[in-house]
Design an enzyme around this catalytic site. Structure first.
Site, PDB file in Angstrom:
ATOM      1  N   ASP A 169      -2.120   9.337 -10.300  1.00 42.00           N
ATOM      2  CA  ASP A 169      -2.044   8.283 -11.308  1.00 42.00           C
ATOM      3  C   ASP A 169      -0.599   8.040 -11.730  1.00 42.00           C
ATOM      4  O   ASP A 169      -0.187   6.887 -11.962  1.00 42.00           O
ATOM      5  CB  ASP A 169      -2.884   8.659 -12.523  1.00 42.00           C
ATOM      6  CG  ASP A 169      -4.374   8.648 -12.222  1.00 42.00           C
ATOM      7  OD1 ASP A 169      -4.769   8.071 -11.184  1.00 42.00           O
ATOM      8  OD2 ASP A 169      -5.169   9.180 -13.040  1.00 42.00           O
TER       9      ASP A 169
ATOM     10  N   ASP B 242       0.859  -1.189   0.000  1.00 44.10           N
ATOM     11  CA  ASP B 242       0.000   0.000   0.000  1.00 44.10           C
ATOM     12  C   ASP B 242       0.891   1.233   0.000  1.00 44.10           C
ATOM     13  O   ASP B 242       1.839   1.345   0.792  1.00 44.10           O
ATOM     14  CB  ASP B 242      -0.900  -0.005   1.238  1.00 44.10           C
ATOM     15  CG  ASP B 242      -1.908   1.126   1.183  1.00 44.10           C
ATOM     16  OD1 ASP B 242      -2.967   0.937   0.525  1.00 44.10           O
ATOM     17  OD2 ASP B 242      -1.655   2.178   1.785  1.00 44.10           O
TER      18      ASP B 242
ATOM     19  N   GLU C 162      -4.707   2.436  -4.160  1.00 41.52           N
ATOM     20  CA  GLU C 162      -3.254   2.463  -4.103  1.00 41.52           C
ATOM     21  C   GLU C 162      -2.691   1.148  -3.566  1.00 41.52           C
ATOM     22  O   GLU C 162      -1.526   1.085  -3.172  1.00 41.52           O
ATOM     23  CB  GLU C 162      -2.772   3.627  -3.218  1.00 41.52           C
ATOM     24  CG  GLU C 162      -3.065   3.480  -1.733  1.00 41.52           C
ATOM     25  CD  GLU C 162      -4.468   3.900  -1.339  1.00 41.52           C
ATOM     26  OE1 GLU C 162      -4.706   4.110  -0.157  1.00 41.52           O
ATOM     27  OE2 GLU C 162      -5.343   4.024  -2.248  1.00 41.52           O
TER      28      GLU C 162
ATOM     29  N   ASN D 105      -3.058  12.834  -3.731  1.00 44.26           N
ATOM     30  CA  ASN D 105      -4.221  13.217  -4.551  1.00 44.26           C
ATOM     31  C   ASN D 105      -4.770  14.568  -4.148  1.00 44.26           C
ATOM     32  O   ASN D 105      -5.114  15.395  -5.005  1.00 44.26           O
ATOM     33  CB  ASN D 105      -5.313  12.153  -4.421  1.00 44.26           C
ATOM     34  CG  ASN D 105      -5.059  10.961  -5.340  1.00 44.26           C
ATOM     35  OD1 ASN D 105      -4.345  11.079  -6.332  1.00 44.26           O
ATOM     36  ND2 ASN D 105      -5.627   9.811  -4.995  1.00 44.26           N
TER      37      ASN D 105
END
Length: 530
Positions: free
Chosen positions: A425, A408, A451, A416
């Site tokens: 991204d 993770d 993620e 973000n």
């Protein structure tokens, strides 16, 4: 709305191409054969009727000429006898009787011969058993001949004394001074022994039902296969009426019993008689049926051979259609490999086969592409969760030991929120590149969601999986990303079958280890406890 009971439509039965072609060929054959039969039947019928009519007329004409010739010969015999007797005036009655016996026996023209004087008195007779010498003649035909004083041929009539049918023929007698002396006449009994009876008296019906009969100028039967009908009046018959008018020819008509007959008829010029030769139409029908049976017998074997050939040809022609139809029907239902479809001798089938091959190849490409897209994460290019679950299920079913690494990205929400989703991204793609670069062939690397990433390492112990996870973590930590920050990750490891025997148990243990890594400072790897 529920469907009413009994309203369900049953699927209609489909016809195979082989059966359809055989039915089509059979229908064409039967139609052609029917047309052939009808045409042959009509043509043969006309030919047989024309031939039978012509043959019957030919026979009737030949027989009428025979009768005419006999009548003329009888007349010649009487003429010669009258001339001979006229020169025997000085001879006695015995000499004339002897001559009449010779005249009667030598030719069999007449059953009896008489010589009468001008007043009707019998002077001589043959045979002598008649016993008429010296008697006054009372027979109407003889009296008519005496009245005419000329040659005479009577119509046929029934004798009042014997009840037999006969006719009378005579020649006048004159001396050298042309003085009328009387008549020399002969009688012919049609049912007794004489030349006419010898020729026409044994009349019978042949096997085909054909026969002939002779009628008088008044329309009475003189000769007929049925002896009981002798002298019967048949003047109402159309054929007889035509002969009574002196006509000859051929026609189809009904006899006195209503039977349809083919008749050839010919009149006898010498005495007005008529000869009729008839054949029943039923004979023609029997011959036609025999002709049709023969045609059928000739066509059955070729038809069976044709049908077998059509069956083989239709089967060979339909087989590729069946294969192609089955192949197309299985598309999308199961994983089917394209068989080796060879070129076909039939142009249409060959074109269709090529079209199916092209379509099949395109469909396979599209299917593979869709399958790939369905099993791949579009952002990172890694396999997706569905593919990951499938691989784990297959390995567990095969009892293959493997390790699971759940990774993770640390503080990804911050990325973000701070730098935007495009930057996020890009980080995910960077992580995917690092993961791909650090796994072996046969390992599975997937984006599990958001993620979070998962790696499957077959036949790998937890300790070895830890080394792989650490190498990935360190590489990611040192990687350069287009952000003013460092990207790190937390990782949890679980092992099959040590930490669980199902997919859910393994992922749960790996997640627990991941959460431990998160809560103990992030940017680290933790192995699940047994």
């Amino acid at each position: 709305m529920p469907t009413p009971k009994g309203a369900e439509h049953k699927p209609k039965r489909k016809l195979s191409l082989t059966l359809l072609l055989m039915a089509l060929v059979t229908m064409v054959f039967l139609l052609t054969t029917t047309i052939l039969f009808v045409g042959s039947y009509q043509s043969k019928k006309k030919s047989l009727m024309a031939t039978t009519l012509s043959l019957n007329y030919s026979n009737a004409d030949r027989m009428s000429k025979t009768v005419d010739s006999l009548i003329l010969s009888m007349r010649s015999s009487l003429i010669y006898g009258a001339d001979k007797i006229s020169g025997m005036e000085s001879a006695g009655p015995e000499a004339i009787d002897e001559y009449l016996d010779l005249m009667r026996n030598s030719s069999n023209y007449f059953n009896s011969i008489i010589r009468v004087d001008a007043e009707g008195k019998v002077l001589n007779n043959s045979p002598s058993a008649l016993g008429m010498i010296g008697k006054q003649i009372m027979s109407p035909p003889v009296l008519e001949a005496l009245r005419l004083k000329n040659e005479y041929l009577s119509p046929s009539y029934t004798s009042s004394t014997t009840g037999r049918i006969l006719f009378f023929m005579s020649e006048p007698l004159y001396n050298q001074d042309k003085q009328y002396l009387g008549q020399l006449g002969g009688t012919v009994y049609l049912q007794d022994y004489n030349i006419l009876n010898m020729i026409f008296g044994n009349n019978t019906v042949d096997e085909s039902g054909s026969y002939y009969y002779i009628v008088s100028s008044e329309g009475h039967l003189l000769f007929h296969p049925d002896k009981t009908r002798m002298n019967e009046d048949v003047s109402d018959n159309e054929v007889v009426q035509r002969m009574m008018q002196g006509k000859s020819g051929e026609m189809m008509g009904r006899n006195t019993k209503g039977v349809l007959m083919l008749a050839g008829y010919s009149a006898v010029p010498a005495n007005g008689w008529g000869v009729v030769v008839v054949s029943p139409v039923k004979v023609i029908k029997d011959q036609l049926l025999a002709h049709l049976r023969k045609i059928v017998s000739y066509t059955v074997i070729p038809f069976v051979i044709l049908l077998l050939c059509v069956f083989v040809l239709a089967h060979r022609l339909a087989k590729p259609f069946v294969v192609l139809a089955d192949l197309v029907n299985r598309i999308g239902k199961e994983n089917v490999e394209l068989p080796d479809l060879k070129p076909h001798w039939n142009r249409e089938v060959d074109l269709l086969t090529k079209a199916v091959v092209i379509a099949w190849t395109d469909i396979q490409k599209q299917t593979n592409q869709l399958t790939q897209e369905a099993m791949t994460d579009l952002l990172t290019g890694l396999t997706n969760r569905r593919s990951l679950d499938l691989s784990m299920s297959q390995w567990i079913a095969a009892r293959v030991p493997f390790s699971v690494i759940v990774l993770d990205v640390d503080k990804f929400k911050f990325v973000n929120d701070t730098y935007g989703h495009l930057a996020g991204d890009e980080v995910l793609r960077q992580v995917a590149e690092v993961l791909t670069a650090n796994i072996r062939p046969g390992d599975v690397c997937a984006r599990y969601g958001g993620e979070e990433f998962v790696l499957l390492l077959p036949r790998t112990r937890p300790e070895d999986a830890y080394n792989v996870a650490e190498r990935i973590r360190q590489t990611l930590e040192k990687s350069k990303v287009p952000l003013p920050m460092q990207v790190t990750s937390s990782q949890g490891i679980a092992h099959y079958p040590t930490n669980g025997r199902t997919r859910e148990e393994l992922l749960g243990k790996a997640d627990e280890a991941l959460y431990t890594a998160k809560h103990t400072g992030r940017n680290r790897t933790v192995i699940a406890r047994e």
